[in-house]
Design a protein around this motif. Structure first.
Motif, PDB file in Angstrom:
ATOM      1  N   TYR A   4     -34.143 -84.092  36.860  1.00 30.38           N
ATOM      2  CA  TYR A   4     -33.304 -84.194  37.689  1.00 30.38           C
ATOM      3  C   TYR A   4     -31.918 -83.675  37.177  1.00 30.38           C
ATOM      4  CZ  TYR A   4     -36.759 -86.349  40.945  1.00 30.38           C
ATOM      5  OH  TYR A   4     -37.948 -86.725  41.401  1.00 30.38           O
ATOM      6  N   LEU A   5     -31.528 -82.522  37.556  1.00 26.84           N
ATOM      7  CA  LEU A   5     -30.073 -82.177  36.751  1.00 26.84           C
ATOM      8  C   LEU A   5     -29.266 -82.068  37.799  1.00 26.84           C
ATOM      9  CD1 LEU A   5     -31.891 -79.126  34.929  1.00 26.84           C
ATOM     10  CD2 LEU A   5     -30.874 -81.274  33.871  1.00 26.84           C
ATOM     11  N   PHE A   6     -27.879 -82.732  37.655  1.00 24.91           N
ATOM     12  CA  PHE A   6     -27.088 -82.733  38.747  1.00 24.91           C
ATOM     13  C   PHE A   6     -25.619 -81.978  37.791  1.00 24.91           C
ATOM     14  CE2 PHE A   6     -29.741 -86.000  39.971  1.00 24.91           C
ATOM     15  CZ  PHE A   6     -29.459 -86.159  41.375  1.00 24.91           C
ATOM     16  N   ASP A   7     -25.036 -81.171  38.790  1.00 20.56           N
ATOM     17  CA  ASP A   7     -23.886 -80.505  38.481  1.00 20.56           C
ATOM     18  C   ASP A   7     -22.739 -81.756  38.611  1.00 20.56           C
ATOM     19  OD1 ASP A   7     -21.597 -78.875  38.189  1.00 20.56           O
ATOM     20  OD2 ASP A   7     -21.190 -79.108  40.153  1.00 20.56           O
ATOM     21  N   VAL A  91     -23.527 -90.396  43.779  1.00 18.50           N
ATOM     22  CA  VAL A  91     -23.793 -91.334  42.672  1.00 18.50           C
ATOM     23  C   VAL A  91     -25.083 -92.129  42.972  1.00 18.50           C
ATOM     24  CG1 VAL A  91     -22.788 -92.893  40.813  1.00 18.50           C
ATOM     25  CG2 VAL A  91     -21.308 -90.980  41.850  1.00 18.50           C
ATOM     26  N   ALA A  92     -25.118 -92.589  44.125  1.00 17.66           N
ATOM     27  CA  ALA A  92     -26.016 -93.230  44.686  1.00 17.66           C
ATOM     28  C   ALA A  92     -27.539 -92.289  44.582  1.00 17.66           C
ATOM     29  CB  ALA A  92     -26.016 -94.067  46.082  1.00 17.66           C
ATOM     30  N   ALA A  93     -27.361 -91.291  44.953  1.00 20.14           N
ATOM     31  CA  ALA A  93     -28.526 -90.362  45.093  1.00 20.14           C
ATOM     32  C   ALA A  93     -28.857 -90.157  43.439  1.00 20.14           C
ATOM     33  CB  ALA A  93     -27.915 -88.875  45.526  1.00 20.14           C
ATOM     34  N   LEU A  94     -27.833 -89.862  42.675  1.00 20.05           N
ATOM     35  CA  LEU A  94     -28.312 -89.933  41.175  1.00 20.05           C
ATOM     36  C   LEU A  94     -28.832 -91.193  40.541  1.00 20.05           C
ATOM     37  CD1 LEU A  94     -27.693 -88.439  38.299  1.00 20.05           C
ATOM     38  CD2 LEU A  94     -25.641 -89.668  38.170  1.00 20.05           C
ATOM     39  N   ALA A  95     -28.617 -92.290  41.112  1.00 18.38           N
ATOM     40  CA  ALA A  95     -29.271 -93.540  40.661  1.00 18.38           C
ATOM     41  C   ALA A  95     -30.721 -93.383  41.121  1.00 18.38           C
ATOM     42  CB  ALA A  95     -28.466 -94.783  41.167  1.00 18.38           C
ATOM     43  N   HIS A  96     -30.899 -93.071  42.386  1.00 19.18           N
ATOM     44  CA  HIS A  96     -32.242 -92.956  42.924  1.00 19.18           C
ATOM     45  C   HIS A  96     -33.007 -92.246  42.132  1.00 19.18           C
ATOM     46  CE1 HIS A  96     -35.497 -93.485  45.702  1.00 19.18           C
ATOM     47  NE2 HIS A  96     -35.268 -92.098  45.970  1.00 19.18           N
ATOM     48  N   ALA A  97     -32.380 -91.009  41.608  1.00 13.63           N
ATOM     49  CA  ALA A  97     -33.405 -90.066  40.946  1.00 13.63           C
ATOM     50  C   ALA A  97     -33.778 -90.559  39.667  1.00 13.63           C
ATOM     51  CB  ALA A  97     -32.492 -88.806  40.823  1.00 13.63           C
ATOM     52  N   ALA A  98     -32.917 -91.368  39.309  1.00 13.36           N
ATOM     53  CA  ALA A  98     -33.160 -92.046  37.863  1.00 13.36           C
ATOM     54  C   ALA A  98     -34.363 -92.716  37.935  1.00 13.36           C
ATOM     55  CB  ALA A  98     -31.858 -92.654  37.435  1.00 13.36           C
ATOM     56  N   THR A  99     -34.715 -93.330  39.298  1.00 12.11           N
ATOM     57  CA  THR A  99     -35.944 -94.093  39.132  1.00 12.11           C
ATOM     58  C   THR A  99     -37.432 -93.369  39.398  1.00 12.11           C
ATOM     59  OG1 THR A  99     -35.888 -94.324  41.834  1.00 12.11           O
ATOM     60  CG2 THR A  99     -34.491 -95.996  40.447  1.00 12.11           C
ATOM     61  N   LEU A 100     -37.025 -92.064  39.614  1.00 11.12           N
ATOM     62  CA  LEU A 100     -38.143 -91.129  39.653  1.00 11.12           C
ATOM     63  C   LEU A 100     -38.354 -90.309  38.642  1.00 11.12           C
ATOM     64  CD1 LEU A 100     -36.652 -89.914  43.271  1.00 11.12           C
ATOM     65  CD2 LEU A 100     -38.686 -91.692  42.788  1.00 11.12           C
ATOM     66  N   GLY A 101     -37.584 -90.202  37.539  1.00  6.88           N
ATOM     67  CA  GLY A 101     -37.726 -89.231  36.497  1.00  6.88           C
ATOM     68  C   GLY A 101     -36.420 -89.467  35.555  1.00  6.88           C
ATOM     69  N   THR A 102     -36.241 -88.481  34.718  1.00  7.42           N
ATOM     70  CA  THR A 102     -35.211 -88.175  33.828  1.00  7.42           C
ATOM     71  C   THR A 102     -34.055 -87.490  34.579  1.00  7.42           C
ATOM     72  OG1 THR A 102     -36.612 -88.135  31.879  1.00  7.42           O
ATOM     73  CG2 THR A 102     -34.329 -87.285  31.875  1.00  7.42           C
ATOM     74  N   VAL A 103     -32.850 -88.244  34.378  1.00  6.46           N
ATOM     75  CA  VAL A 103     -31.626 -87.517  35.229  1.00  6.46           C
ATOM     76  C   VAL A 103     -30.652 -87.002  34.016  1.00  6.46           C
ATOM     77  CG1 VAL A 103     -31.872 -88.933  37.037  1.00  6.46           C
ATOM     78  CG2 VAL A 103     -30.572 -89.724  35.256  1.00  6.46           C
ATOM     79  N   SER A 104     -29.855 -85.989  34.460  1.00  8.86           N
ATOM     80  CA  SER A 104     -28.987 -85.506  33.541  1.00  8.86           C
ATOM     81  C   SER A 104     -27.712 -84.728  34.328  1.00  8.86           C
ATOM     82  CB  SER A 104     -29.511 -84.392  32.456  1.00  8.86           C
ATOM     83  OG  SER A 104     -28.637 -83.810  31.651  1.00  8.86           O
ATOM     84  N   VAL A 105     -26.555 -84.619  33.683  1.00  8.86           N
ATOM     85  CA  VAL A 105     -25.656 -84.079  34.145  1.00  8.86           C
ATOM     86  C   VAL A 105     -25.780 -82.724  33.521  1.00  8.86           C
ATOM     87  CG1 VAL A 105     -23.008 -83.649  34.062  1.00  8.86           C
ATOM     88  CG2 VAL A 105     -24.042 -85.793  34.711  1.00  8.86           C
ATOM     89  N   LEU A 106     -25.485 -81.492  34.155  1.00  3.20           N
ATOM     90  CA  LEU A 106     -25.455 -80.265  33.804  1.00  3.20           C
ATOM     91  C   LEU A 106     -24.391 -79.431  34.294  1.00  3.20           C
ATOM     92  CD1 LEU A 106     -26.702 -77.865  32.181  1.00  3.20           C
ATOM     93  CD2 LEU A 106     -28.000 -77.270  34.237  1.00  3.20           C
ATOM     94  N   SER A 107     -23.496 -79.233  33.579  1.00  4.67           N
ATOM     95  CA  SER A 107     -21.716 -78.920  34.001  1.00  4.67           C
ATOM     96  C   SER A 107     -21.122 -77.877  33.063  1.00  4.67           C
ATOM     97  CB  SER A 107     -21.011 -80.229  33.922  1.00  4.67           C
ATOM     98  OG  SER A 107     -19.850 -79.832  34.354  1.00  4.67           O
ATOM     99  N   ASN A 108     -20.548 -76.921  34.006  1.00  4.86           N
ATOM    100  CA  ASN A 108     -19.717 -76.042  33.277  1.00  4.86           C
ATOM    101  C   ASN A 108     -18.500 -76.862  32.797  1.00  4.86           C
ATOM    102  OD1 ASN A 108     -21.610 -73.942  33.552  1.00  4.86           O
ATOM    103  ND2 ASN A 108     -20.530 -73.143  35.251  1.00  4.86           N
ATOM    104  N   ASN A 109     -18.058 -77.031  31.790  1.00  4.49           N
ATOM    105  CA  ASN A 109     -16.791 -77.713  31.233  1.00  4.49           C
ATOM    106  C   ASN A 109     -16.664 -77.517  29.726  1.00  4.49           C
ATOM    107  OD1 ASN A 109     -15.113 -79.367  33.078  1.00  4.49           O
ATOM    108  ND2 ASN A 109     -16.981 -80.190  33.832  1.00  4.49           N
ATOM    109  N   ASN A 131     -27.455 -88.394  28.501  1.00  9.12           N
ATOM    110  CA  ASN A 131     -27.891 -87.185  29.161  1.00  9.12           C
ATOM    111  C   ASN A 131     -26.933 -86.188  29.568  1.00  9.12           C
ATOM    112  OD1 ASN A 131     -30.473 -87.945  27.905  1.00  9.12           O
ATOM    113  ND2 ASN A 131     -31.322 -88.619  30.146  1.00  9.12           N
ATOM    114  N   VAL A 132     -26.004 -85.744  29.047  1.00 11.98           N
ATOM    115  CA  VAL A 132     -24.699 -84.942  29.629  1.00 11.98           C
ATOM    116  C   VAL A 132     -25.191 -83.425  28.982  1.00 11.98           C
ATOM    117  CG1 VAL A 132     -22.563 -84.651  29.791  1.00 11.98           C
ATOM    118  CG2 VAL A 132     -23.640 -86.798  29.646  1.00 11.98           C
TER     119      VAL A 132
END
Length: 207
Positions: A4-7, A91-109, A131-132
């Motif tokens: 799960y990748l999140f901007d 942020v809560a959705a990110l935390a929920h996704a962490a219970t389902l698989g690997t989570v990471s930030v993917l950001s243009n910065n 995981n950034v």
């Protein structure tokens, strides 16, 4: 395992440059107009996001060369933090996704962002840890396909097992072109539609 990748900006945290620029002006002593014209309008921030200055030291050296204003990592963090406000439901959705698989930030910065995440967004950092993935480190910005390919390679994931959320439709479409499940976080009257984000995560996890 699913990925799960999140901007970050405008997806996990709201971002308001109008709050950041005045603080940078106070910190550096340079006018807002000068900083905006030389660095941002001059295209240097975008170049930094693309990896042209891949370390914070290189970034700050170039910033001073271009603007004539010295900036430290702490200065960067203070001004950036003023402009960054958490979106609790995201942020809560990110935390929920962490219970389902690997989570990471993917950001243009730029490069100072990656090392600053624990300061800028401790709640996000508590979930993703190291995981950034930042465009300055990848050497390419979203929505270019290589950004997503590198993210998949980094985590050893297949496109069909990856989910990506971003407020930019262009970035989401870039991910979809590679076969990644993309979710466009939309805004209605300035309010992010986070229920739809959570629903999209659930649908992906149950596919």
């Amino acid at each position: 395992m699913d990925l799960y990748l999140f901007d970050f900006d405008k997806t996990l945290y709201a971002y308001d440059f109008r709050k950041r620029l005045p603080e940078l002006s106070v910190i550096t002593g340079a006018s807002q107009y000068h900083l905006a014209k030389t660095w941002w309008a001059g295209g240097y921030e975008r170049r930094a996001e693309s990896g042209e200055w891949p370390t914070p030291d290189e970034y700050f050296a170039e910033f001073e060369r271009v603007t004539g204003a010295a900036l430290t990592l702490r200065d960067y963090q203070e001004s950036r933090k003023l402009a960054s406000i958490p979106i609790p439901q995201s942020v809560a959705a990110l935390a929920h996704a962490a219970t389902l698989g690997t989570v990471s930030v993917l950001s243009n910065n730029p490069s100072p962002f990656a090392v600053s995440l624990p300061v800028l967004a401790p709640d996000v950092f508590a979930v993703v840890g190291g995981n950034v993935l930042v465009s300055s480190e990848l050497g390419v910005r979203k929505p270019k396909p290589e950004a997503y390919r590198l993210a998949l390679e980094h985590y050893g994931a297949r496109a069909e097992d990856a989910f990506f959320a971003d407020d930019s439709l262009e970035n989401v479409e870039g991910a979809r072109e590679l076969g990644i499940t993309g979710h466009h976080l939309t805004y209605v009257d300035g309010v992010p539609q986070t229920d739809a984000l959570l629903g999209a995560i659930e649908r992906f996890s149950q596919r």
